[in-house]
Design an enzyme around this catalytic site. Structure first.
Site, PDB file in Angstrom:
ATOM      1  N   LYS A  34       1.841  -2.935   6.124  1.00 25.03           N
ATOM      2  CA  LYS A  34       2.122  -2.831   4.688  1.00 25.03           C
ATOM      3  C   LYS A  34       3.607  -2.508   4.462  1.00 25.03           C
ATOM      4  O   LYS A  34       4.223  -3.039   3.524  1.00 25.03           O
ATOM      5  CB  LYS A  34       1.221  -1.780   4.041  1.00 25.03           C
ATOM      6  CG  LYS A  34      -0.244  -2.202   3.993  1.00 25.03           C
ATOM      7  CD  LYS A  34      -0.443  -3.489   3.193  1.00 25.03           C
ATOM      8  CE  LYS A  34      -1.898  -3.869   3.030  1.00 25.03           C
ATOM      9  NZ  LYS A  34      -2.091  -5.068   2.215  1.00 25.03           N
ATOM     10  N   SER A  63       0.825  -1.209   0.000  1.00 21.74           N
ATOM     11  CA  SER A  63       0.000   0.000   0.000  1.00 21.74           C
ATOM     12  C   SER A  63       0.859   1.258   0.000  1.00 21.74           C
ATOM     13  O   SER A  63       1.932   1.295   0.615  1.00 21.74           O
ATOM     14  CB  SER A  63      -0.897   0.023   1.236  1.00 21.74           C
ATOM     15  OG  SER A  63      -1.631   1.230   1.296  1.00 21.74           O
ATOM     16  N   TYR A  95      -2.226  -0.810  10.107  1.00 23.88           N
ATOM     17  CA  TYR A  95      -2.330  -1.146   8.675  1.00 23.88           C
ATOM     18  C   TYR A  95      -1.096  -0.619   7.935  1.00 23.88           C
ATOM     19  O   TYR A  95      -0.442  -1.360   7.189  1.00 23.88           O
ATOM     20  CB  TYR A  95      -3.608  -0.543   8.108  1.00 23.88           C
ATOM     21  CG  TYR A  95      -3.788  -0.731   6.621  1.00 23.88           C
ATOM     22  CD1 TYR A  95      -4.364  -1.884   6.109  1.00 23.88           C
ATOM     23  CD2 TYR A  95      -3.394   0.261   5.718  1.00 23.88           C
ATOM     24  CE1 TYR A  95      -4.543  -2.056   4.741  1.00 23.88           C
ATOM     25  CE2 TYR A  95      -3.565   0.105   4.353  1.00 23.88           C
ATOM     26  CZ  TYR A  95      -4.138  -1.054   3.866  1.00 23.88           C
ATOM     27  OH  TYR A  95      -4.300  -1.225   2.519  1.00 23.88           O
TER      28      TYR A  95
HETATM   29  P1  NAP Z   1     -11.466  -6.030   0.598  1.00 20.31           P
HETATM   30  O1  NAP Z   1     -12.544  -5.832  -0.421  1.00 20.31           O
HETATM   31  O2  NAP Z   1     -11.778  -5.708   2.002  1.00 20.31           O
HETATM   32  O3  NAP Z   1     -10.945  -7.541   0.489  1.00 20.31           O
HETATM   33  C1  NAP Z   1     -10.126  -8.042   1.477  1.00 20.31           C
HETATM   34  C2  NAP Z   1     -10.025  -9.537   1.285  1.00 20.31           C
HETATM   35  O4  NAP Z   1      -9.220 -10.052   2.349  1.00 20.31           O
HETATM   36  C3  NAP Z   1     -11.363 -10.250   1.330  1.00 20.31           C
HETATM   37  O5  NAP Z   1     -11.420 -11.211   0.306  1.00 20.31           O
HETATM   38  C4  NAP Z   1     -11.354 -10.931   2.673  1.00 20.31           C
HETATM   39  O6  NAP Z   1     -12.028 -12.199   2.686  1.00 20.31           O
HETATM   40  C5  NAP Z   1      -9.883 -11.176   2.890  1.00 20.31           C
HETATM   41  N1  NAP Z   1      -9.601 -11.326   4.314  1.00 20.31           N
HETATM   42  C6  NAP Z   1      -9.845 -10.436   5.301  1.00 20.31           C
HETATM   43  N2  NAP Z   1      -9.510 -10.979   6.498  1.00 20.31           N
HETATM   44  C7  NAP Z   1      -9.059 -12.233   6.239  1.00 20.31           C
HETATM   45  C8  NAP Z   1      -8.587 -13.304   7.060  1.00 20.31           C
HETATM   46  N3  NAP Z   1      -8.521 -13.209   8.393  1.00 20.31           N
HETATM   47  N4  NAP Z   1      -8.213 -14.434   6.447  1.00 20.31           N
HETATM   48  C9  NAP Z   1      -8.300 -14.577   5.117  1.00 20.31           C
HETATM   49  N5  NAP Z   1      -8.731 -13.604   4.285  1.00 20.31           N
HETATM   50  C10 NAP Z   1      -9.118 -12.459   4.858  1.00 20.31           C
HETATM   51  O7  NAP Z   1     -10.168  -5.194   0.226  1.00 20.31           O
HETATM   52  P2  NAP Z   1      -9.665  -4.460  -1.134  1.00 20.31           P
HETATM   53  O8  NAP Z   1     -10.038  -3.031  -1.025  1.00 20.31           O
HETATM   54  O9  NAP Z   1     -10.033  -5.235  -2.340  1.00 20.31           O
HETATM   55  O10 NAP Z   1      -8.089  -4.569  -0.894  1.00 20.31           O
HETATM   56  C11 NAP Z   1      -7.354  -5.703  -1.300  1.00 20.31           C
HETATM   57  C12 NAP Z   1      -5.889  -5.479  -0.986  1.00 20.31           C
HETATM   58  O11 NAP Z   1      -5.439  -4.254  -1.568  1.00 20.31           O
HETATM   59  C13 NAP Z   1      -5.573  -5.384   0.493  1.00 20.31           C
HETATM   60  O12 NAP Z   1      -4.314  -5.950   0.752  1.00 20.31           O
HETATM   61  C14 NAP Z   1      -5.515  -3.895   0.724  1.00 20.31           C
HETATM   62  O13 NAP Z   1      -4.729  -3.563   1.845  1.00 20.31           O
HETATM   63  C15 NAP Z   1      -4.865  -3.443  -0.574  1.00 20.31           C
HETATM   64  N6  NAP Z   1      -5.097  -2.034  -0.890  1.00 20.31           N
HETATM   65  C16 NAP Z   1      -6.363  -1.585  -1.107  1.00 20.31           C
HETATM   66  C17 NAP Z   1      -6.549  -0.226  -1.407  1.00 20.31           C
HETATM   67  C18 NAP Z   1      -7.927   0.340  -1.683  1.00 20.31           C
HETATM   68  O14 NAP Z   1      -8.060   1.573  -1.782  1.00 20.31           O
HETATM   69  N7  NAP Z   1      -8.957  -0.462  -1.813  1.00 20.31           N
HETATM   70  C19 NAP Z   1      -5.447   0.637  -1.447  1.00 20.31           C
HETATM   71  C20 NAP Z   1      -4.168   0.124  -1.214  1.00 20.31           C
HETATM   72  C21 NAP Z   1      -4.013  -1.216  -0.934  1.00 20.31           C
HETATM   73  P3  NAP Z   1     -13.620 -12.317   2.977  1.00 20.31           P
HETATM   74  O15 NAP Z   1     -14.265 -11.214   2.201  1.00 20.31           O
HETATM   75  O16 NAP Z   1     -13.978 -13.670   2.455  1.00 20.31           O
HETATM   76  O17 NAP Z   1     -13.814 -12.210   4.452  1.00 20.31           O
END
Ligand code: NAP
Length: 260
Positions: A169, A152, A165
């Protein structure tokens, strides 16, 4: 497909994507499937959403696997199940993460501890343990491979309301760099992407709310990323051509934060 000089096929590979129930993980799974790879769609609690991800994948041979990455025994089982279901994991994408609010000035000491423990258990230890399990299988199987971490921008820019967080990261980026050095002799390349704001379900409320305009203005493009733009970077880092980018942390943030 024939093998490349680096020994990693360009398509037809086994790919394990953690956290692929929705958001970036879903886009990453779709991108690998579109280019002809077999994908293990991993989820934790949103099984119905993960079934949707799976059903929408192009091609054949994809599977759904569930595991709480905070549980090291489930992590080990996940690596074994993915190996068996895909006939070997060539690419691991460590995408799953949690983001628990715990602004320091407004969070009790107990809640602070709980937020840190949960965040470290999933974002850092989950990825570290799964990387170990999958890399050991790649080495034992004599397979060259790729590990791509979803880090991130927050690791560099700060996460005032989610300090654990941001810290996990930064640690994930550092883990990727250490593993890149350690695993290169085994033909395994490791890299990370560091996205800025991405339009996923998790952040839809913020983007649609009063702070949405400010968030979009963080980038001189005046928008946030589409999950497919993060998937494109992951696809590249997992490709045979990207072996020489092993160890990198690739900014994918629309020039919203430029590191020096
Ligand atoms: P998201 O929609 O919240 O998805 C997170 C995923 O992680 C879900 O599939 C969830 O599974 C899984 N997860 C959460 N807790 C878990 C656990 N204890 N064990 C196994 N799996 C678990 O997030 P996103 O926005 O798509 O982000 C995905 C990645 O990109 C993350 O690493 C995030 O930090 C990174 N990121 C996102 C952004 C952004 O703006 N969105 C920016 C920078 C980085 P379930 O749904 O099945 O519970």
């Amino acid at each position: 497909m024939g093998r490349t000089v680096a020994g990693l096929r360009a398509t037809g590979r086994g790919v394990l994507v953690t956290g692929a129930s929705r958001g970036i993980g879903r886009a990453v799974a779709a991108a690998f499937a579109r280019q002809g790879d077999r994908v293990a769609v991993h989820c934790s609690t949103r099984r119905a959403d993960a079934e949707e991800t799976l059903a929408a994948l192009e091609g054949e041979g994809h599977v759904l696997l569930a595991a709480d990455l905070a549980d090291p025994e489930r992590v080990l089982a996940l690596a074994t199940e993915a190996e068996e279901a895909l006939g070997g994991v060539d690419v691991l994408v460590n995408n799953a993460a949690v983001m628990v609010a715990h602004p320091p000035a407004d969070t009790s000491y107990q809640d602070w501890q709980d937020a840190w423990r949960r965040t470290v258990d999933v974002n850092l230890l989950g990825a570290a343990h799964l990387s170990h399990c999958v890399a050991r299988r790649m080495i034992d199987g004599g397979r060259e491979g790729r590990i791509v971490n979803i880090g991130s921008r927050g690791a560099f820019r700060g996460e005032p309301d989610h300090p654990a967080y941001g810290a996990t990261k930064a640690a994930l980026h550092a883990l990727g760099q250490s593993l890149a050095v350690a695993l290169a002799p085994h033909g395994i390349a490791v890299a990370s992407v560091a996205p800025g704001f991405v339009a996923t379900e998790r952040v839809a409320g913020r983007l649609d709310g009063p702070e949405g305009a400010d968030i979009r203005a963080q980038s001189p493009f005046g928008r946030v990323a589409d999950p497919a733009e993060i998937a494109a970077a992951v696809l590249y880092l997992a490709s045979p051509a990207a072996v020489w980018s092993s160890g990198t942390v690739l900014d994918v943030n629309g020039a919203s934060y430029l590191r020096t």
